[in-house]
Design an enzyme around this catalytic site. Sequence first.
Site, PDB file in Angstrom:
ATOM      1  N   GLY B  12       0.632  -1.487  -0.097  1.00 49.53           N
ATOM      2  CA  GLY B  12       0.382  -0.529   0.099  1.00 49.53           C
ATOM      3  C   GLY B  12       0.483   1.422   0.323  1.00 49.53           C
ATOM      4  O   GLY B  12       0.713   1.914  -0.733  1.00 49.53           O
ATOM      5  N   LYS B 184      -0.648 -15.693 -10.947  1.00 44.91           N
ATOM      6  CA  LYS B 184       0.628 -15.326  -9.960  1.00 44.91           C
ATOM      7  C   LYS B 184      -0.096 -15.880  -8.491  1.00 44.91           C
ATOM      8  O   LYS B 184       0.453 -16.508  -8.142  1.00 44.91           O
ATOM      9  CB  LYS B 184      -0.159 -13.985  -9.841  1.00 44.91           C
ATOM     10  CG  LYS B 184       0.833 -13.133  -8.109  1.00 44.91           C
ATOM     11  CD  LYS B 184       0.669 -11.680  -7.702  1.00 44.91           C
ATOM     12  CE  LYS B 184       1.618 -11.743  -6.968  1.00 44.91           C
ATOM     13  NZ  LYS B 184       0.846 -10.071  -5.351  1.00 44.91           N
ATOM     14  N   TYR B 250      16.343 -17.498  -5.074  1.00 47.26           N
ATOM     15  CA  TYR B 250      16.656 -18.787  -4.330  1.00 47.26           C
ATOM     16  C   TYR B 250      15.958 -19.140  -2.469  1.00 47.26           C
ATOM     17  O   TYR B 250      15.885 -19.607  -2.537  1.00 47.26           O
ATOM     18  CB  TYR B 250      17.829 -19.643  -4.404  1.00 47.26           C
ATOM     19  CG  TYR B 250      17.821 -20.731  -4.114  1.00 47.26           C
ATOM     20  CD1 TYR B 250      17.492 -21.974  -5.127  1.00 47.26           C
ATOM     21  CD2 TYR B 250      18.486 -21.437  -3.311  1.00 47.26           C
ATOM     22  CE1 TYR B 250      17.776 -23.712  -4.666  1.00 47.26           C
ATOM     23  CE2 TYR B 250      18.460 -22.326  -2.659  1.00 47.26           C
ATOM     24  CZ  TYR B 250      18.653 -23.727  -2.932  1.00 47.26           C
ATOM     25  OH  TYR B 250      18.179 -25.073  -3.011  1.00 47.26           O
TER      26      TYR B 250
END
Lengths: 314, 300
Positions: B12, B184, B250
Amino acid sequence: MAIERVCVVGAGVIGSLYAAHLARCVEVSVLTRREDHARALAAEGLRISGKSDFTASVYATAEPAELPEFDLGIVATKATQLEEAASSLAGRSAAATLMTIQNGLGAEEIVRRQGDWPLVSAVTFMSGVRHGDTHVEYELDTETWLGAYAGTTGYERAREIEALLVGSGLRARSFPDLRPAQWSKLIFNATVNAVSALTDLPHVSQFAARDGLTDLGHLVFDLVAEGKAVAAAAGVELHEDPWEMNVHAVRRGETLAAEGHYAHVPSMLEDVRAGRPTEVDFITGALVREAARHGVSVPLHTAMYRLVKARECA
Amino acid sequence: MRVAVIGCGAVGSLFAANLAQLDDVEVWAYDLWQPHVDAINEHGLRLSGAGEVVGRLRATTDAAELPRCDFGIVATKSMHTSSALEATAHAFAGGAVCSVQNGAGNEELIAEHVREVIRGTTFPAGHIVEPGHVGWDTKGDTHIGPFERSPAPMDKVRALADACTRGGMPTHALEDARGAQWRKLIFNAASNAIASLTGRTHGQVAEPPTRELAWAVMAEGRAVADAQGITLDMSPEELFDHAARKDVAYGHKPSMLQDVEAGRETEIDFLNGAIAAFGERHGVDAPLNRALTQLVKGRV
């Protein structure tokens, strides 16, 4: 051959419970992994509290060569240490009966590779809490179920061992064919242990809760259903429904909790919490391998197996 | 144009501070964290890292102070969407409200309080450094489009995308923003749930023994997207492998693992739980996503 001398291999919770109780009726020797553990047992004896309350004297050694002859050997190590334990008995007491009590499937084959002893398979629902090398609290005084393994000995031998265990103050029950009971416990264990190890929850009421859409009991129920399909494909008629076993165990746990006792922590969760390797290869892994052998798809147990394996190496 | 950011945490704040750079946009922020709100009102909202920005805006913990706004940007954690909208909906009586939250299911909740809703998915990420100061970790694109069941008109979607882009948050206005959101969602659901149950990083999740499981979990997500007629804009599996590279992310601990480790509530209902729920609604079984949801909910 009467059973007058018993050797217990492995003095964890379960091995200690057998050794101490049996030492009240017969000669008992204990093979430990650590020398100081054997010395402590020899010096202090083995104390049991909880459901029983006594101290037994046992012969203990960490050296297999020093073990006296025995008529019955109880191999009570974790499945992960079974191979080493069995090899330490190789060439000893050829006439003795060996009893395996490991979780999961496959223990008998591992022992078989080390000698031609007559074998009795057993599963136990006893549990306890280790308070040190020489003191174990006997928590759940539930039965040991046993039966001759694959024709290596007969039902009569299993009944003799049952009588011996019962005479020593433990609860036991022999079966002409143990597979129905062994598979009931396999499915129960594969389900409850893996869910517990992944959620960090002891075996508590959530395991039987199926009210809400995302309640954990749905997963437990679905895992049991996969396991039952494998048993059916393997031609095994289960002795008890593992879902009912789960519900009973949870209810019993609630009663114990209400009395101020701790909820039961399944061994796989204990192992994960302690950063030790778990028995998942012998429990969930065994079920997944049996499923593959019988052409049954078990996507949920496969997922649980991978998650526990990954958690082990995190 | 007046914009209120609802939930001024890391994401936000990225929107609020960047939009506040524009002369033609008045920015408000609603958040319940008093020290953060006080710091913003006193010193402005500072971003550092991927970009250095100080935004001047009005922040408040009191929803009643919010004036009528043209746009809302909702960036709360998903489990707080309903309560945040219940408190602030009055400010959006004539406006449109856009979710930039994780997962699926937030637009449905927003639409219970607001008529014009915009579906959004954002890639940029950050973390709170201290009250009034947010670290900007990753830049990236945002995709927004009308929420089908209760849509904002396309010209409003374009106006918001234009303002965000000019402010420094590249945003694409799409007729159908579901493909970006589900790409996503599918990626996040697999990475977050498996990481939170095993304690492993994103890169480790992409390796055995969980690699096949992650792919099976994503395959279920794809099937649920297919059943809704959603065309993914990119392959979640490729993104998964890309993020798993040693030079990318990773060692990143997915946010759900961080939540579990900190004993906080997770967004599982809006990730794997949403895949299972949307699947059920469209006749597609998603047993692995259901199982992961039950396990993660059991954990906390």
